[in-house]
Design a protein around this motif. Structure first.
Motif, PDB file in Angstrom:
ATOM      1  N   ILE A   1      21.624  57.500  61.905  1.00 22.71           N
ATOM      2  CA  ILE A   1      23.198  57.816  61.369  1.00 22.71           C
ATOM      3  C   ILE A   1      23.552  57.388  60.140  1.00 22.71           C
ATOM      4  O   ILE A   1      23.566  55.974  60.008  1.00 22.71           O
ATOM      5  CB  ILE A   1      23.825  57.295  62.657  1.00 22.71           C
ATOM      6  N   PRO A   2      23.676  57.952  59.057  1.00 17.97           N
ATOM      7  CA  PRO A   2      23.984  57.277  57.807  1.00 17.97           C
ATOM      8  C   PRO A   2      25.451  56.775  57.721  1.00 17.97           C
ATOM      9  O   PRO A   2      26.332  57.465  58.328  1.00 17.97           O
ATOM     10  CB  PRO A   2      23.934  58.403  56.646  1.00 17.97           C
ATOM     11  N   LEU A   3      25.650  55.500  57.428  1.00 18.93           N
ATOM     12  CA  LEU A   3      26.926  54.731  57.260  1.00 18.93           C
ATOM     13  C   LEU A   3      27.355  54.852  56.121  1.00 18.93           C
ATOM     14  O   LEU A   3      26.897  54.450  55.047  1.00 18.93           O
ATOM     15  CB  LEU A   3      26.847  53.329  57.704  1.00 18.93           C
ATOM     16  N   LEU A   4      28.748  55.496  56.001  1.00 19.99           N
ATOM     17  CA  LEU A   4      29.446  55.580  54.503  1.00 19.99           C
ATOM     18  C   LEU A   4      30.178  54.478  54.012  1.00 19.99           C
ATOM     19  O   LEU A   4      29.984  54.005  52.957  1.00 19.99           O
ATOM     20  CB  LEU A   4      30.388  56.897  54.601  1.00 19.99           C
ATOM     21  N   GLY A   5      30.497  53.718  55.026  1.00 20.75           N
ATOM     22  CA  GLY A   5      31.161  52.301  54.609  1.00 20.75           C
ATOM     23  C   GLY A   5      31.950  51.741  55.720  1.00 20.75           C
ATOM     24  O   GLY A   5      31.746  52.272  57.035  1.00 20.75           O
ATOM     25  N   VAL A   6      32.679  50.740  55.597  1.00 18.70           N
ATOM     26  CA  VAL A   6      33.350  49.931  56.502  1.00 18.70           C
ATOM     27  C   VAL A   6      34.788  49.677  56.271  1.00 18.70           C
ATOM     28  O   VAL A   6      34.889  49.317  54.873  1.00 18.70           O
ATOM     29  CB  VAL A   6      32.678  48.524  57.026  1.00 18.70           C
ATOM     30  N   ILE A   7      35.748  49.746  57.059  1.00 24.29           N
ATOM     31  CA  ILE A   7      37.048  49.423  56.766  1.00 24.29           C
ATOM     32  C   ILE A   7      37.419  48.426  57.720  1.00 24.29           C
ATOM     33  O   ILE A   7      37.213  48.179  58.889  1.00 24.29           O
ATOM     34  CB  ILE A   7      38.146  50.668  57.269  1.00 24.29           C
ATOM     35  N   ALA A   8      37.929  47.293  56.925  1.00 25.52           N
ATOM     36  CA  ALA A   8      38.246  45.977  57.612  1.00 25.52           C
ATOM     37  C   ALA A   8      39.597  45.758  57.782  1.00 25.52           C
ATOM     38  O   ALA A   8      40.522  46.233  57.058  1.00 25.52           O
ATOM     39  CB  ALA A   8      37.892  44.885  56.332  1.00 25.52           C
ATOM     40  N   ASN A   9      39.828  46.040  59.250  1.00 27.72           N
ATOM     41  CA  ASN A   9      41.384  46.312  59.677  1.00 27.72           C
ATOM     42  C   ASN A   9      41.815  45.106  60.209  1.00 27.72           C
ATOM     43  O   ASN A   9      41.227  44.339  60.545  1.00 27.72           O
ATOM     44  CB  ASN A   9      41.109  47.238  60.777  1.00 27.72           C
ATOM     45  N   GLY A  10      43.121  44.972  60.333  1.00 24.46           N
ATOM     46  CA  GLY A  10      43.910  43.949  61.043  1.00 24.46           C
ATOM     47  C   GLY A  10      44.363  42.768  60.038  1.00 24.46           C
ATOM     48  O   GLY A  10      44.186  41.674  60.432  1.00 24.46           O
ATOM     49  N   LEU A  11      44.313  42.718  58.727  1.00 22.53           N
ATOM     50  CA  LEU A  11      44.713  41.878  57.862  1.00 22.53           C
ATOM     51  C   LEU A  11      46.336  41.466  57.676  1.00 22.53           C
ATOM     52  O   LEU A  11      46.982  42.622  58.057  1.00 22.53           O
ATOM     53  CB  LEU A  11      44.269  41.882  56.355  1.00 22.53           C
ATOM     54  N   GLN A  12      46.886  40.214  57.879  1.00 26.30           N
ATOM     55  CA  GLN A  12      48.052  40.073  57.836  1.00 26.30           C
ATOM     56  C   GLN A  12      48.589  39.461  56.547  1.00 26.30           C
ATOM     57  O   GLN A  12      47.931  38.633  55.870  1.00 26.30           O
ATOM     58  CB  GLN A  12      48.414  38.880  58.948  1.00 26.30           C
ATOM     59  N   ASP A  13      49.702  39.997  55.903  1.00 19.25           N
ATOM     60  CA  ASP A  13      50.186  39.440  54.906  1.00 19.25           C
ATOM     61  C   ASP A  13      51.051  38.149  54.891  1.00 19.25           C
ATOM     62  O   ASP A  13      52.036  38.159  55.624  1.00 19.25           O
ATOM     63  CB  ASP A  13      51.005  40.746  54.291  1.00 19.25           C
TER      64      ASP A  13
END
Length: 253
Positions: free
Chosen positions: A201-213
């Protein structure tokens, strides 16, 4: 980033029927919406590089913000003038229809059984250029949707929770992985990547979620919404996880 105060969108949600978590629509000037635009810009480049039009979104575990991420990204892409079809292929716990206030009694299963044509099952989200196909059976082919839309975004269950995502992935061009930093354990994400490789399965990319400002800087914050009868302990780290292969795009959101 983590959504700081989704309750601020409650009044707008009552007026539009769109859930407060659809921050890109309700509060386009928010830090969350700006981060989504950043993801969209990188997404366009990566998708064009591999000529991908049908993209599946998954995560290693439940509670990583996958459905919220794909829904807001779908809105942002539609508002950039692209025709978008958002498909809910999470047959275990479909959520997309709830976020957009859609009916759930028609969807992919009715299309596949021949009860209704796909064009009649697709629902107008109320947002220009964005259409929704609610949950149902996994389609064998998405050729018609690929012809009618610039992008088809497929929301699927967590890859380690059930086998569905690996089946669905055979009908898409590529896959995006949602990772909630400060929650996902390194072994679980490594296992997800290994499953992608094993199934080719080709992986386009990763989204890093849940960052706090915090004080102008994004800091990692944990969070777990439950689901799929699984729970996961938090992973404490102050660095981008080493399990992200250097050949993959890390897209901050």
């Amino acid at each position: 980033p983590s959504i700081a105060n989704p309750a601020k969108n409650l009044q707008a949600a009552r007026e539009t029927g769109l859930a407060p978590m659809l921050y890109y629509y309700h509060d386009p000037g928010s830090p969350e919406a700006e981060a989504c635009r950043s993801v969209r810009a990188t997404f366009f480049v990566r998708a064009a590089d591999v000529d991908a039009h049908i993209i599946q979104f998954t995560s290693s575990e439940p509670g990583d913000g996958k459905t919220t991420t794909i829904s807001n990204l779908a809105i942002s892409i539609a508002q950039a003038g692209k025709r978008v079809l958002l498909i809910d292929a999470d047959l275990r716990k479909p959520m997309v229809h709830q976020l957009f206030g859609m009916r759930e009694d028609i969807g992919l299963s009715e299309c596949l059984s021949g009860e209704i044509e796909m064009a009649n099952a697709v629902q107008d989200s109320g947002i220009e250029n964005l259409h929704i196909l609610s949950a149902g059976a996994i389609p064998a082919k998405l050729g018609q949707a690929k012809r009618d839309y610039d992008f088809v975004l497929v929301d699927s269950p967590p890859v380690l929770a059930v086998s569905d995502p690996c089946i669905t992935a055979q009908s898409v061009d590529t896959v995006m992985l949602i990772v909630r930093l400060h929650k996902n354990r390194r072994p679980s994400v490594k296992r997800a990547l290994e499953m992608f490789e094993a199934h080719e399965i080709p992986l386009l990319g990763v989204i890093a979620n849940g960052l706090q400002d915090a004080s102008g800087d994004y800091q990692y914050r944990g969070g777990y919404g439950g689901g799929y009868d699984k729970k996961s302990p938090y992973q404490q780290t102050n660095d981008i996880p080493e399990f992200l292969a250097p050949t993959q795009a890390v897209i901050p959101s």
